[in-house]
Design an enzyme around this catalytic site. Structure first.
Site, PDB file in Angstrom:
ATOM      1  N   LYS A   1       0.814  -1.225   0.000  1.00 29.30           N
ATOM      2  CA  LYS A   1       0.000   0.000   0.000  1.00 29.30           C
ATOM      3  C   LYS A   1       0.844   1.270   0.000  1.00 29.30           C
ATOM      4  CE  LYS A   1      -4.249  -1.723   0.151  1.00 29.30           C
ATOM      5  NZ  LYS A   1      -5.152  -1.536  -1.023  1.00 29.30           N
TER       6      LYS A   1
ATOM      7  N   GLU B   1      -9.774   5.941   2.928  1.00 29.95           N
ATOM      8  CA  GLU B   1     -10.596   4.856   3.451  1.00 29.95           C
ATOM      9  C   GLU B   1      -9.669   3.688   3.719  1.00 29.95           C
ATOM     10  OE1 GLU B   1      -9.976   5.185   0.279  1.00 29.95           O
ATOM     11  OE2 GLU B   1      -9.315   3.143  -0.108  1.00 29.95           O
TER      12      GLU B   1
ATOM     13  N   SER C   1       1.613  -9.678  -0.848  1.00 29.79           N
ATOM     14  CA  SER C   1       1.249  -8.264  -0.742  1.00 29.79           C
ATOM     15  C   SER C   1       1.414  -7.676   0.655  1.00 29.79           C
ATOM     16  CB  SER C   1      -0.189  -8.068  -1.220  1.00 29.79           C
ATOM     17  OG  SER C   1      -1.069  -8.909  -0.499  1.00 29.79           O
TER      18      SER C   1
END
Lengths: 400, 260
Positions: A93, A115, A381
């Site tokens: 991210k 969010e 991830s």
């Protein structure tokens, strides 16, 4: 490359018929400003220099491409792990939030909203806001605040305000609605850092470009390790789909590479408690994009379910809708139980505890066909520290 | 003639447009509310099609939508109710909702069905002008369904001109940078913005909405436009009432009475 697939977004944000910007007029000035500026801004050498330097020295890139010897032996093929879990903050991210905070600074925005589902994007946003010293507000579903408590604590530690989303299923979809409402109310000083390849154009393309560093590195890392710059398959989990978009990006037009998007089946695709959008979804509009989403005949969005807060989303990014619809990518769905089992197996086979989201990608290896000489890259991830409560419950159930 | 065209031809001042969410407070409130709004003196009615994810709306309309969906409201139920309401009143009716609802129903089927049920216009806030021209304009115009666009304090004069060309219904002047449901007095900054829009000399009638909640803000808005739209304040007035018709009448009377 055996044929020219030419997959790219057009200037209005469409991948085929998916994408676009279905937004209220109140958001038009901000979205239009981004649309007109984002490509030029991010192509600027000064921007690239700053972005690359932060990825290297702050995030810790390049992330390793690791040959998973024991997993490979178990599956009888060659499995490489793209270690996004080793990035600062523990997931992919941060690649996007670094890019978007630089965009926000160039747009002169003083306040950041975001969010988050699993909290990884919230943490990554809170981190870059602390890095540059701007106010940060993160919307998070009330259910997710409870099930991802460690990340809530991290965001608070970093100085972000976490605001609960109390509507709908009180998960990622609802947090996104609240963030959009905040942006409507604060159009001038605020930038909205969307965490996935969802939302109105240019977000899906902008986020995919920031995440594309994943496959950019894979190319030269594979060249070094196996003597060719492409794998036979790339496997990545998909909620909105940002790590998958980044892992697929430089191979979108290379049809030697199978693209495997792994969705959350929840309690099972037909159980009524699922988030397997490519199976259960139909074409519609969610959060400003035309894409596949889970909805009733009357167009009401169906509340999704997954044990993984990051995959608990009723839609999918328009790029992925296009890839799946055009058969460029294949979709596999994995249940909660199979994801938990895969997380445990990965932990004990490779010494790596993956995030619950990522565990879905590992579990997909059980459902795939491949040969002994194939090279498969799994996008790892995120790391699983945030999910230890769920893993502990699982271990207790197993009686371990 | 479209009922909206007729209204704006005959009346150009102090027009009251009241919004309600269809299916709230009860599934069968629609006809009662429309009848009583019309009788009490509203000039046009905006009927909200409840949606699971109403991103332009504030908490009040969001919660009323959730309740309406729990009550079982669907588009077909709503169209049947509107058809019934049309037996009693010729007040112009405008449907407000989100484009996904129209898309799933089928844009052409939606417009034809709505028209047959007596609907005169549409407000679809998440269908912006580019997508409207691509996907919807031809269908709306072929069926004499008037489409209203929103403008906000951030909308540029060039874009307002473009929206003026495309709007076949009235223009919805969003009073502030806000979702629906905020209340309070109209500020000097807002008045300057209304005056700027007023000076642009748009062909279409203008109604001011968002944040209009009582007689005072209604009167102020009417000084700068052909009228105003009240939504969330009316929804709040319907909460927990026994007699929906009486509550509706008394709400409209409270807005209109002081104007005389």
């Amino acid at each position: 490359m055996t044929k020219n697939l030419n997959i790219d977004v057009d200037e209005r944000g469409y991948y085929g018929r998916f994408g676009g910007a279905y937004i209220p007029e109140m958001l038009h000035p901000n979205i239009e400003e981004l649309r007109l500026k984002y490509r030029k801004m991010t192509a600027d050498p000064e921007f690239k220099k700053e972005f690359d330097a932060l990825l290297k020295d702050y995030v810790g890139r390049p992330s390793p491409l690791y040959f998973a010897k024991r997993l490979s032996a178990h599956y009888g093929t060659n499995i490489y792990l793209k270690r996004e879990d080793l990035n600062h903050t523990g997931a992919h991210k941060i690649n996007n939030t670094i890019g978007q905070i630089l965009v926000a600074q160039r747009l002169g925005k003083k306040r950041i909203i975001a969010e988050t589902g699993a909290g990884q994007h919230g943490v990554a946003t809170a981190t870059v806001c602390a890095l540059v010293g701007v106010e940060c507000i993160v919307y998070m579903g009330e259910v997710d605040i409870a099930r991802q408590a460690p990340n809530v604590a991290r965001m608070r530690m970093l100085g972000a305000e976490v605001r609960p989303a109390l509507s709908g299923s009180r998960t990622l979809k609802d947090a996104t609605n609240e963030a959009i409402r905040d942006w409507i109310n604060n159009p001038e000083d605020t930038h909205y850092i969307i965490g996935s390849v969802v939302g109105p154009h240019p977000y899906p393309d902008m986020v995919a470009r920031f995440q594309s560093v994943i496959s950019e590195e894979m190319k030269w890392q594979l060249q070094e390790k196996i003597g060719r710059d492409y794998p036979d398959a790339i496997v990545a989990c998909v909620g909105g789909g940002s790590n998958a978009a980044g892992a697929f990006y430089h191979y979108l037009n290379d049809d030697r590479v199978r693209l495997v998007a792994v969705e959350a089946a929840g309690l099972g695709v037909d159980s009524g408690e699922s988030a397997a959008t490519s199976v259960l979804g139909t074409e519609g509009i969610i959060h400003g994009a035309r894409t596949l989403l889970m909805q009733t005949d009357d167009g009401q969005v169906i509340e999704p379910y997954s044990i993984s807060a990051g995959l608990d989303y009723p839609g999918i990014g328009p790029l992925h809708a296009f890839l799946i619809d055009s058969k460029r990518a294949e979709a596999i769905s994995v249940t909660d139980d199979d994801a938990l089992a895969a997380a445990l197996f990965t932990a004990r086979t490779e010494g790596i505890i993956p995030a619950l989201e990522t565990a879905h990608a590992f579990s997909a290896l059980d459902q795939m066909d491949y040969g002994p000489d194939d090279v498969i890259v799994v996008c790892l991830s995120g790391r699983g520290d945030k999910d230890l409560a769920a893993f502990t419950t699982y271990l207790n159930q197993l009686g371990e | 003639m479209n009922r909206l065209s007729k209204l704006f031809k005959e009346n150009t001042k102090n027009l009251l447009n009241v919004y309600f969410t269809a299916g709230y407070p009860n599934l069968d409130s629609t006809v009662t509310i429309i009848q009583n709004l019309a009788e009490a003196g509203a000039n046009l009615i905006e009927v909200g099609m409840p949606y699971s994810d109403p991103m332009a709306d504030g908490e009040t309309i969001q919660q009323s939508s959730m309740k309406a969906l729990q009550n079982g409201m669907t588009l077909d139920t709503l169209f049947a109710q509107l058809t019934e309401a049309r037996q009693y009143t010729e007040i112009p009716l405008v449907l407000m909702g989100y484009y996904n609802q129209v898309m799933q129903y089928g844009p052409e089927k939606f417009v034809k069905t709505a028209k047959a049920a007596g609907v005169d216009g549409l407000i679809l806030p998440d269908l912006p002008v580019f997508e409207y021209e691509q996907e919807f304009r031809a269908i709306a115009e072929a069926n004499d369904m008037q489409v209203t666009f929103l403008i906000t304090p951030q909308t540029s004069d060039d874009r307002i001109a473009k929206i003026g060309q495309l709007s076949t219904g009235f223009i919805y002047v969003v009073s502030s940078s806000s979702i629906t449901g905020k209340s309070g007095d109209i500020t000097e900054g807002q008045k300057a913005y209304f005056a700027r829009i007023d000076a642009l000399d748009l062909q279409q009638p203008k109604l001011i909405g968002f944040g209009i909640s009582d007689a005072k803000s209604f009167r102020t808005a009417c000084e700068y436009a052909n009228g105003a739209i009240i939504g969330s304040a009316f929804i709040r007035a319907l909460k927990d009432v026994d007699d929906v018709g009486a509550a509706t009448r008394s709400f409209v009377e409270g807005i209109l009475e002081p104007v005389g």
